[in-house]
Design a protein around this motif. Structure first.
Motif, PDB file in Angstrom:
ATOM      1  N   UNK A  50       0.824  -1.207   0.000  1.00  0.00           N
ATOM      2  CA  UNK A  50       0.000   0.000   0.000  1.00  0.00           C
ATOM      3  C   UNK A  50       0.861   1.260   0.000  1.00  0.00           C
ATOM      4  N   UNK A  51       1.968   1.235   0.727  1.00  0.00           N
ATOM      5  CA  UNK A  51       2.851   2.406   0.758  1.00  0.00           C
ATOM      6  C   UNK A  51       3.407   2.692  -0.634  1.00  0.00           C
ATOM      7  N   UNK A  52       3.787   1.646  -1.358  1.00  0.00           N
ATOM      8  CA  UNK A  52       4.279   1.843  -2.719  1.00  0.00           C
ATOM      9  C   UNK A  52       3.168   2.415  -3.599  1.00  0.00           C
ATOM     10  N   UNK A  53       1.935   1.913  -3.419  1.00  0.00           N
ATOM     11  CA  UNK A  53       0.805   2.444  -4.179  1.00  0.00           C
ATOM     12  C   UNK A  53       0.558   3.916  -3.891  1.00  0.00           C
ATOM     13  N   UNK A  54       0.654   4.283  -2.617  1.00  0.00           N
ATOM     14  CA  UNK A  54       0.456   5.690  -2.231  1.00  0.00           C
ATOM     15  C   UNK A  54       1.548   6.563  -2.833  1.00  0.00           C
ATOM     16  N   UNK A  55       2.789   6.127  -2.708  1.00  0.00           N
ATOM     17  CA  UNK A  55       3.910   6.923  -3.208  1.00  0.00           C
ATOM     18  C   UNK A  55       3.891   7.069  -4.725  1.00  0.00           C
ATOM     19  N   UNK A  56       3.250   6.127  -5.401  1.00  0.00           N
ATOM     20  CA  UNK A  56       3.187   6.230  -6.859  1.00  0.00           C
ATOM     21  C   UNK A  56       2.340   7.413  -7.312  1.00  0.00           C
ATOM     22  N   UNK A  57       1.448   7.893  -6.445  1.00  0.00           N
ATOM     23  CA  UNK A  57       0.575   9.008  -6.809  1.00  0.00           C
ATOM     24  C   UNK A  57       1.142  10.372  -6.422  1.00  0.00           C
ATOM     25  N   UNK A  58       2.342  10.395  -5.874  1.00  0.00           N
ATOM     26  CA  UNK A  58       2.967  11.681  -5.555  1.00  0.00           C
ATOM     27  C   UNK A  58       3.202  12.426  -6.865  1.00  0.00           C
ATOM     28  N   UNK A  59       2.762  13.660  -6.902  1.00  0.00           N
ATOM     29  CA  UNK A  59       2.853  14.447  -8.119  1.00  0.00           C
ATOM     30  C   UNK A  59       1.570  14.466  -8.906  1.00  0.00           C
ATOM     31  N   UNK A  60       0.679  13.518  -8.643  1.00  0.00           N
ATOM     32  CA  UNK A  60      -0.617  13.473  -9.322  1.00  0.00           C
ATOM     33  C   UNK A  60      -1.737  13.907  -8.386  1.00  0.00           C
ATOM     34  N   UNK A  88       8.974  -3.303  -7.849  1.00  0.00           N
ATOM     35  CA  UNK A  88       8.890  -3.405  -6.383  1.00  0.00           C
ATOM     36  C   UNK A  88       7.452  -3.685  -5.970  1.00  0.00           C
ATOM     37  N   UNK A  89       6.509  -2.961  -6.569  1.00  0.00           N
ATOM     38  CA  UNK A  89       5.101  -3.187  -6.236  1.00  0.00           C
ATOM     39  C   UNK A  89       4.673  -4.597  -6.631  1.00  0.00           C
ATOM     40  N   UNK A  90       5.119  -5.062  -7.777  1.00  0.00           N
ATOM     41  CA  UNK A  90       4.750  -6.412  -8.226  1.00  0.00           C
ATOM     42  C   UNK A  90       5.230  -7.461  -7.229  1.00  0.00           C
ATOM     43  N   UNK A  91       6.481  -7.337  -6.804  1.00  0.00           N
ATOM     44  CA  UNK A  91       7.002  -8.295  -5.834  1.00  0.00           C
ATOM     45  C   UNK A  91       6.224  -8.236  -4.518  1.00  0.00           C
ATOM     46  N   UNK A  92       5.999  -7.022  -4.012  1.00  0.00           N
ATOM     47  CA  UNK A  92       5.294  -6.880  -2.736  1.00  0.00           C
ATOM     48  C   UNK A  92       3.847  -7.381  -2.820  1.00  0.00           C
ATOM     49  N   UNK A  93       3.176  -7.097  -3.919  1.00  0.00           N
ATOM     50  CA  UNK A  93       1.782  -7.519  -4.019  1.00  0.00           C
ATOM     51  C   UNK A  93       1.659  -9.032  -4.195  1.00  0.00           C
ATOM     52  N   UNK A  94       2.568  -9.632  -4.964  1.00  0.00           N
ATOM     53  CA  UNK A  94       2.550 -11.097  -5.095  1.00  0.00           C
ATOM     54  C   UNK A  94       2.828 -11.742  -3.744  1.00  0.00           C
ATOM     55  N   UNK A  95       3.802 -11.208  -3.026  1.00  0.00           N
ATOM     56  CA  UNK A  95       4.103 -11.729  -1.689  1.00  0.00           C
ATOM     57  C   UNK A  95       2.911 -11.552  -0.759  1.00  0.00           C
ATOM     58  N   UNK A  96       2.263 -10.410  -0.843  1.00  0.00           N
ATOM     59  CA  UNK A  96       1.075 -10.166  -0.015  1.00  0.00           C
ATOM     60  C   UNK A  96      -0.015 -11.182  -0.318  1.00  0.00           C
ATOM     61  N   UNK A  97      -0.235 -11.458  -1.599  1.00  0.00           N
ATOM     62  CA  UNK A  97      -1.271 -12.437  -1.974  1.00  0.00           C
ATOM     63  C   UNK A  97      -0.949 -13.825  -1.430  1.00  0.00           C
ATOM     64  N   UNK A  98       0.314 -14.225  -1.513  1.00  0.00           N
ATOM     65  CA  UNK A  98       0.709 -15.532  -0.981  1.00  0.00           C
ATOM     66  C   UNK A  98       0.450 -15.583   0.521  1.00  0.00           C
ATOM     67  N   UNK A 124       8.991 -15.038  -4.134  1.00  0.00           N
ATOM     68  CA  UNK A 124      10.066 -14.621  -5.034  1.00  0.00           C
ATOM     69  C   UNK A 124      10.055 -15.462  -6.312  1.00  0.00           C
ATOM     70  N   UNK A 125       9.827 -16.762  -6.165  1.00  0.00           N
ATOM     71  CA  UNK A 125       9.760 -17.639  -7.344  1.00  0.00           C
ATOM     72  C   UNK A 125       8.581 -17.257  -8.238  1.00  0.00           C
ATOM     73  N   UNK A 126       7.436 -16.939  -7.639  1.00  0.00           N
ATOM     74  CA  UNK A 126       6.277 -16.505  -8.426  1.00  0.00           C
ATOM     75  C   UNK A 126       6.563 -15.192  -9.140  1.00  0.00           C
ATOM     76  N   UNK A 127       7.196 -14.268  -8.447  1.00  0.00           N
ATOM     77  CA  UNK A 127       7.519 -12.974  -9.051  1.00  0.00           C
ATOM     78  C   UNK A 127       8.437 -13.155 -10.250  1.00  0.00           C
ATOM     79  N   UNK A 128       9.472 -13.958 -10.098  1.00  0.00           N
ATOM     80  CA  UNK A 128      10.408 -14.192 -11.204  1.00  0.00           C
ATOM     81  C   UNK A 128       9.687 -14.878 -12.363  1.00  0.00           C
ATOM     82  N   UNK A 129       8.810 -15.831 -12.052  1.00  0.00           N
ATOM     83  CA  UNK A 129       8.054 -16.521 -13.103  1.00  0.00           C
ATOM     84  C   UNK A 129       7.162 -15.556 -13.867  1.00  0.00           C
TER      85      UNK A 129
END
Length: 195
Positions: free
Chosen positions: A25-35, A141-151, A177-182
């Motif tokens: 969520x923090x990465x999602x929030x920070x992505x909107x900085x400037x918008x 970074x968001x992809x890795x964190x969100x996949x890890x969160x889902x697991x 990590x294996x799912x993210x790389x895949x």
């Protein structure tokens, strides 16, 4: 006494799941900085810290009915500001407020999924504004964190055990990590081949 409480808290499957969800969520929030407008970013971050405190204490004094009513009011408010000329600003502000509201609720697996979905929408909206190469790192970074969160959410939802050993935590982290790389490796051929 305090160290045993901290150890018990860190070994909690719910806590380890929430750590990954909050990081996403923090990465999602920070992505909107400037918008998004700065006050809405600050409101969302303050709700995030309030949610962290409530999760630590496991007390949620704000009723869900009030939060849902507030969320609907915000959708109507920002919806009235939408136009073809002004689409990104109100949507980014709305996403931040809705994400902030979710932080104030008790986080069952359903709520964790919703936080991840709102974070994904934040990242998706941010791609309209930022297509630089540095944003790719943000997206990875968001992809890795969100996949890890889902697991971790799925593990927590199925077991609902009070504590998990450190080995289990590291095992699920390796699976993530294996799912993210895949996903990353399979995305390249699809990206090249589909157009």
């Amino acid at each position: 006494m305090r160290s045993s409480t901290l150890k018990r808290l860190l070994e909690s499957s719910r806590t380890s799941t929430l750590i990954w969800v909050y990081l996403s969520a923090i990465v999602g929030i920070l992505s909107l900085v400037g918008m998004a407008e700065v006050p809405y970013i600050l409101v969302c971050l303050s709700f995030l810290f309030a949610g962290l405190f409530m999760d630590y204490k496991q007390t949620y004094p704000i009723r869900r009915l009030f939060l849902n009513t507030f969320g609907v009011a915000m959708v109507l408010y920002f919806g009235s500001q939408l136009s073809l000329d002004n689409l990104v600003g109100p949507l980014s502000n709305l996403l931040l407020v809705l994400l902030g509201i979710k932080f104030l609720e008790e986080k069952k697996p359903r709520d964790m999924y919703q936080i991840l979905l709102l974070s994904l929408l934040c990242i998706s909206l941010a791609t309209l504004h930022n297509l630089s190469l540095s944003f790719l790192l943000f997206l990875l970074v968001f992809s890795f964190l969100s996949i890890t969160s889902l697991v971790f959410i799925n593990s927590y939802r199925q077991s609902q055990k009070d504590y998990q050993r450190a080995e289990v935590f590291f095992y699920y982290s390796k699976v993530s990590l294996a799912l993210f790389i895949s996903v990353f490796l399979f995305a390249i051929p699809f990206f090249v081949g589909l157009p």
